[in-house]
Scaffold this motif. Sequence first.
Motif, mmCIF file in Angstrom:
data_model
loop_
_atom_site.group_PDB
_atom_site.id
_atom_site.type_symbol
_atom_site.label_atom_id
_atom_site.label_comp_id
_atom_site.label_asym_id
_atom_site.label_seq_id
_atom_site.Cartn_x
_atom_site.Cartn_y
_atom_site.Cartn_z
ATOM 1 N N ARG A 71 0.844 -1.198 0.000
ATOM 2 C CA ARG A 71 0.000 0.000 0.000
ATOM 3 C C ARG A 71 0.877 1.245 0.000
ATOM 4 O O ARG A 71 2.007 1.224 0.483
ATOM 5 N N LYS A 72 0.325 2.313 -0.506
ATOM 6 C CA LYS A 72 1.070 3.570 -0.635
ATOM 7 C C LYS A 72 1.598 4.053 0.714
ATOM 8 O O LYS A 72 2.727 4.522 0.815
ATOM 9 N N ASN A 73 0.810 3.941 1.758
ATOM 10 C CA ASN A 73 1.167 4.506 3.057
ATOM 11 C C ASN A 73 1.755 3.491 4.037
ATOM 12 O O ASN A 73 1.787 3.731 5.236
ATOM 13 N N SER A 116 3.315 1.008 -6.844
ATOM 14 C CA SER A 116 4.669 0.537 -7.147
ATOM 15 C C SER A 116 5.620 0.864 -6.007
ATOM 16 O O SER A 116 5.326 1.701 -5.145
ATOM 17 N N VAL A 117 6.766 0.220 -6.003
ATOM 18 C CA VAL A 117 7.785 0.465 -4.979
ATOM 19 C C VAL A 117 8.222 1.927 -5.029
ATOM 20 O O VAL A 117 8.384 2.571 -3.989
ATOM 21 N N ARG A 118 8.381 2.451 -6.220
ATOM 22 C CA ARG A 118 8.817 3.850 -6.373
ATOM 23 C C ARG A 118 7.781 4.828 -5.807
ATOM 24 O O ARG A 118 8.132 5.769 -5.093
ATOM 25 N N SER A 121 7.950 4.703 -2.015
ATOM 26 C CA SER A 121 9.131 5.398 -1.490
ATOM 27 C C SER A 121 8.961 6.909 -1.563
ATOM 28 O O SER A 121 9.308 7.623 -0.612
ATOM 29 N N ASN A 122 8.445 7.404 -2.672
ATOM 30 C CA ASN A 122 8.223 8.847 -2.817
ATOM 31 C C ASN A 122 7.213 9.363 -1.791
ATOM 32 O O ASN A 122 7.384 10.425 -1.214
ATOM 33 N N ALA A 126 8.009 12.129 1.183
ATOM 34 C CA ALA A 126 7.181 13.338 1.288
ATOM 35 C C ALA A 126 6.505 13.415 2.652
ATOM 36 O O ALA A 126 6.405 14.486 3.250
ATOM 37 N N LYS A 127 6.059 12.276 3.149
ATOM 38 C CA LYS A 127 5.395 12.230 4.451
ATOM 39 C C LYS A 127 6.366 12.618 5.563
ATOM 40 O O LYS A 127 6.019 13.376 6.467
ATOM 41 N N LEU A 128 7.595 12.130 5.497
ATOM 42 C CA LEU A 128 8.596 12.483 6.500
ATOM 43 C C LEU A 128 8.870 13.977 6.498
ATOM 44 O O LEU A 128 8.971 14.603 7.547
#
Length: 171
Positions: A71-73, A116-118, A121-122, A126-128
């Motif tokens: 999942r994205k998050n 996707s993995v990319r 990661s992005n 961005a969340k950090l």
Amino acid sequence: MTIIDLQVVSTSGETRNVRVSHSEEPPWTLLVVDPQGRDYRGRGQDLYEALRQVREEMEADSLMLCCNGARKNAHPSPSMSAAGADFVYLMPAYRLLTLRDIFPLLGPAPPGSVVSVREQSNYYRAKLMSRKYLIQWCNPVSWVKVLEAALKGPRNWQPEISQDGVLTWHC
């Protein structure tokens, strides 16, 4: 080895079942067996890293594994990684993490929720960055320091302006 049945989704939207097996202790390995004859293998410092390797291989074949770890998050905490990362946080958009945000890494996820993995990661980077600034401005100690410096500075301290115009205080 633990064995789980999950789904994969292709870029065309087709889904099918695959068999996933993983180690329960180091060395952390993950194996996805596609009934169409392809095997995907990953190995890492924890299950999350092994899963990322498998997902990268699957993406080359236009497939995405439908699990919480895709999942994205989704992201494990450092303590989860040290324990093998068989659980991940599903980071909420506008609040801090709690225990209710912990999910099994290889738990099933709807096909529309995996990325996707990319992309993952992005999103995490961005969340950090957004949390870094949010926490800085939400922290009451930061505001006290800003107000203290703006009004008069800490007691018994002397102001000093550096060459680049930054106000600092010294005893």
